[in-house]
Design a protein around this motif. Sequence first.
Motif, PDB file in Angstrom:
ATOM      1  N   GLU A 126       0.836  -1.206   0.000  1.00 17.20           N
ATOM      2  CA  GLU A 126       0.000   0.000   0.000  1.00 17.20           C
ATOM      3  C   GLU A 126       0.870   1.254   0.000  1.00 17.20           C
ATOM      4  OE1 GLU A 126      -2.781   2.236   3.187  1.00 17.20           O
ATOM      5  OE2 GLU A 126      -3.207   0.099   2.908  1.00 17.20           O
ATOM      6  N   LYS A 127       1.892   1.279   0.830  1.00 13.86           N
ATOM      7  CA  LYS A 127       2.764   2.455   0.926  1.00 13.86           C
ATOM      8  C   LYS A 127       3.622   2.602  -0.324  1.00 13.86           C
ATOM      9  CE  LYS A 127       1.010   3.702   4.655  1.00 13.86           C
ATOM     10  NZ  LYS A 127       0.099   4.836   4.664  1.00 13.86           N
ATOM     11  N   LEU A 128       3.946   1.504  -0.963  1.00 11.64           N
ATOM     12  CA  LEU A 128       4.694   1.566  -2.215  1.00 11.64           C
ATOM     13  C   LEU A 128       3.877   2.316  -3.269  1.00 11.64           C
ATOM     14  CD1 LEU A 128       7.363   0.638  -3.504  1.00 11.64           C
ATOM     15  CD2 LEU A 128       6.187  -1.427  -4.253  1.00 11.64           C
ATOM     16  N   LEU A 129       2.559   2.140  -3.235  1.00 10.29           N
ATOM     17  CA  LEU A 129       1.694   2.841  -4.189  1.00 10.29           C
ATOM     18  C   LEU A 129       1.589   4.334  -3.900  1.00 10.29           C
ATOM     19  CD1 LEU A 129      -1.196   0.248  -4.541  1.00 10.29           C
ATOM     20  CD2 LEU A 129       0.587   0.777  -6.217  1.00 10.29           C
ATOM     21  N   GLU A 130       1.939   4.746  -2.681  1.00  5.49           N
ATOM     22  CA  GLU A 130       1.825   6.155  -2.301  1.00  5.49           C
ATOM     23  C   GLU A 130       3.035   6.987  -2.710  1.00  5.49           C
ATOM     24  OE1 GLU A 130       0.904   6.485   1.852  1.00  5.49           O
ATOM     25  OE2 GLU A 130      -0.963   5.361   1.627  1.00  5.49           O
ATOM     26  N   ILE A 131       4.161   6.353  -2.987  1.00  7.12           N
ATOM     27  CA  ILE A 131       5.332   7.127  -3.405  1.00  7.12           C
ATOM     28  C   ILE A 131       5.255   7.360  -4.910  1.00  7.12           C
ATOM     29  CG2 ILE A 131       6.769   6.350  -1.471  1.00  7.12           C
ATOM     30  CD1 ILE A 131       8.147   4.383  -3.332  1.00  7.12           C
ATOM     31  N   SER A 132       6.139   8.185  -5.441  1.00  3.81           N
ATOM     32  CA  SER A 132       6.077   8.552  -6.857  1.00  3.81           C
ATOM     33  C   SER A 132       6.231   7.329  -7.760  1.00  3.81           C
ATOM     34  CB  SER A 132       7.167   9.571  -7.185  1.00  3.81           C
ATOM     35  OG  SER A 132       8.441   8.960  -7.168  1.00  3.81           O
ATOM     36  N   GLU A 133       5.681   7.468  -8.961  1.00  2.97           N
ATOM     37  CA  GLU A 133       5.753   6.370  -9.924  1.00  2.97           C
ATOM     38  C   GLU A 133       7.211   6.045 -10.267  1.00  2.97           C
ATOM     39  OE1 GLU A 133       4.265   5.191 -14.408  1.00  2.97           O
ATOM     40  OE2 GLU A 133       3.340   6.888 -13.394  1.00  2.97           O
TER      41      GLU A 133
END
Length: 190
Positions: A126-133
């Motif tokens: 989930e947190k990986l999806l919150e950082i920039s692409e």
Amino acid sequence: MQTSDRDQYFMESLKEGDEKGITAIYTKLYPKIKKYVYAHDGYEDDARDIMQKALLQLSVRVQAPDFYIQNSFEGYFFTICKNLWRRTAKIAKTRVTNDDEVSLIHDERDIALATFEQEKWELFEEKLLEISENCRKLLRLFFDKIPYATIVTSLRYGSDNTVRQRIFKCKSKLKEAIHTDARYLELKEL
């Protein structure tokens, strides 16, 4: 993100203990689980055990009113099985066995630990999806152990050193996002 009708059917089947739906899950997913376990030095009994533990673990988790699967049921279930198999294989490598001895590891403890690991994995994802692409791409390549030279070429960075610095910054952002989440503190206390 909306789940498909089949995913919803599988979730409801686990929640309600519907034998027909659980059999459908088994029929649909067991061949993939078996193939994965075989490919990673396991046997059919191992694959059956992993499948059963995953079904039990997920059937407990779907009872929570706020539980949802972000992507597909199949992908989520397969991830649970992979994590269970990795843990089982790791324990097996370090365990000294004697056929006359009784195993000290209980299924309940195994399921609790697997659930705990799955929750940590979900928080990470989930947190990986919150950082920039860009950070996500870079970290996925890093986690897949892609050589720095290849990352330089594929993402058009100037040098290996730039890639290393960028990975460090992205890992720091991801770590901060995870550590500031209330669930992290709960998981850390367990």
